[in-house]
Design an enzyme around this catalytic site. Sequence first.
Site, PDB file in Angstrom:
ATOM      1  N   ASP A 214     -50.689 -22.622 -53.887  1.00 55.54           N
ATOM      2  CA  ASP A 214     -49.659 -21.771 -53.253  1.00 55.54           C
ATOM      3  C   ASP A 214     -48.617 -22.658 -52.582  1.00 55.54           C
ATOM      4  O   ASP A 214     -48.821 -23.854 -52.432  1.00 55.54           O
ATOM      5  CB  ASP A 214     -50.313 -20.866 -52.192  1.00 55.54           C
ATOM      6  CG  ASP A 214     -51.104 -21.707 -51.174  1.00 55.54           C
ATOM      7  OD1 ASP A 214     -52.305 -21.928 -51.405  1.00 55.54           O
ATOM      8  OD2 ASP A 214     -50.493 -22.186 -50.203  1.00 55.54           O
ATOM      9  N   ASP A 216     -47.761 -22.236 -49.418  1.00 55.10           N
ATOM     10  CA  ASP A 216     -47.963 -21.966 -47.996  1.00 55.10           C
ATOM     11  C   ASP A 216     -46.930 -20.916 -47.557  1.00 55.10           C
ATOM     12  O   ASP A 216     -46.873 -19.865 -48.202  1.00 55.10           O
ATOM     13  CB  ASP A 216     -47.895 -23.284 -47.195  1.00 55.10           C
ATOM     14  CG  ASP A 216     -48.560 -23.148 -45.839  1.00 55.10           C
ATOM     15  OD1 ASP A 216     -49.607 -22.477 -45.753  1.00 55.10           O
ATOM     16  OD2 ASP A 216     -48.027 -23.673 -44.849  1.00 55.10           O
TER      17      ASP A 216
HETATM   18  N1  LIG Z   1     -51.634 -22.826 -47.647  1.00 54.07           N
HETATM   19  C1  LIG Z   1     -52.803 -23.379 -47.364  1.00 54.07           C
HETATM   20  N2  LIG Z   1     -53.079 -23.830 -46.107  1.00 54.07           N
HETATM   21  C2  LIG Z   1     -54.267 -24.421 -45.829  1.00 54.07           C
HETATM   22  N3  LIG Z   1     -55.250 -24.576 -46.726  1.00 54.07           N
HETATM   23  C3  LIG Z   1     -55.024 -24.131 -47.971  1.00 54.07           C
HETATM   24  N4  LIG Z   1     -55.803 -24.153 -49.074  1.00 54.07           N
HETATM   25  C4  LIG Z   1     -55.096 -23.578 -50.076  1.00 54.07           C
HETATM   26  N5  LIG Z   1     -53.882 -23.190 -49.658  1.00 54.07           N
HETATM   27  C5  LIG Z   1     -53.811 -23.521 -48.344  1.00 54.07           C
END
Ligand SMILES: Nc1ncnc2[nH]cnc12
Length: 298
Positions: A214, A216
């Site tokens: 992703d 974030d």
């Molecule tokens: N955006 C994110 N923040 C922290 N850990 C993650 N693991 C996968 N995506 C994450």
Amino acid sequence: MSYLPVKIAVIGGSGLYNLDGLELVAEVNPDTPWGKPSDAITIARTQSGLHVAFLARHGRGHYLTPSEVPARANIAALKSIGVEAIIAYSAVGSLRDELKPRDFVLPTQVIDRTKGIRPSTFFEDGIVAHAMFADPFSAVLENVIWEQRHVMEGGDFHRNKTLICMEGPQFSTRAESHMYRSFGADLINMSVLPEAKLAREAEIAYQMICMSTDYDCWKEHEVAVTVEAVVANLKANSSNAQRLLAAILPGVEKVVENGQVLEGLKGSMRFACMTAPEKRSKEAVQKLEFILPGYYTA
Ligand SMILES: Nc1ncnc2[nH]cnc12
Ligand SMILES: CSC[C@H]1O[C@H](OP(=O)(O)O)[C@H](O)[C@@H]1O
């Protein structure tokens, strides 16, 4: 137990709870001075006869939060069966446009944003040591993995990136996500610490393979990360993770067997200890015998 020592281990993270296509040889669940590992450790044999240990970081079924993972027991248990090299998988958020969901990334640096609530050293209660951690990952393992990047299907491979480790379990706010980018971080997870620090203290070579799931929440006009989005990409990532593992194992075996993987690591913790022999707590020394036998008894 003819399969011992098992010198190579894989730690599986979110979405990676077992190894595919390998023959299961045994399951072990050692008691360590730091408790039990996250789950039983499975020992598998490859077609070429190589033994590999596998441990699910959050337990099979995912019942441990990142803060609850018993990292000391995990690393101690792996060391006790002979592990010298750990390949650790992790689902991560991307803080950079060019690191797309479903890309794989080899980090070289780490920034610690955990909150100090995770036990993060084997050296306490009457024995003090300061391990070198300037380069948290194994350059030898990193090279072996990078050489096999061509086996990826449908994702790019990157190296030399910085991973920031947050406490969680909630994801970051947008302000935090922007701040981490301004720190120079490229990726974010909740798992690399203290795992990498403890591997270093136990003199085990360690490399994390980050699987981007992703962006974030730093992209202003896009939806913020959700578990649903992470899980969808994790499913796609897991076949690449298994394919990559099969491709790298022969190279990992080579650098383990020729001793290259432990160069600069083996024996390093003898000299990292600050405590005078007569001042070392007997109980602390006794516990350390489990991972570094003979180091602090003399
Ligand atoms: N955006 C994110 N923040 C922290 N850990 C993650 N693991 C996968 N995506 C994450
Ligand atoms: C499921 S998203 C957050 C979760 O995923 C990562 O776990 P792992 O590193 O074990 O794959 C991340 O670190 C968080 O723990």
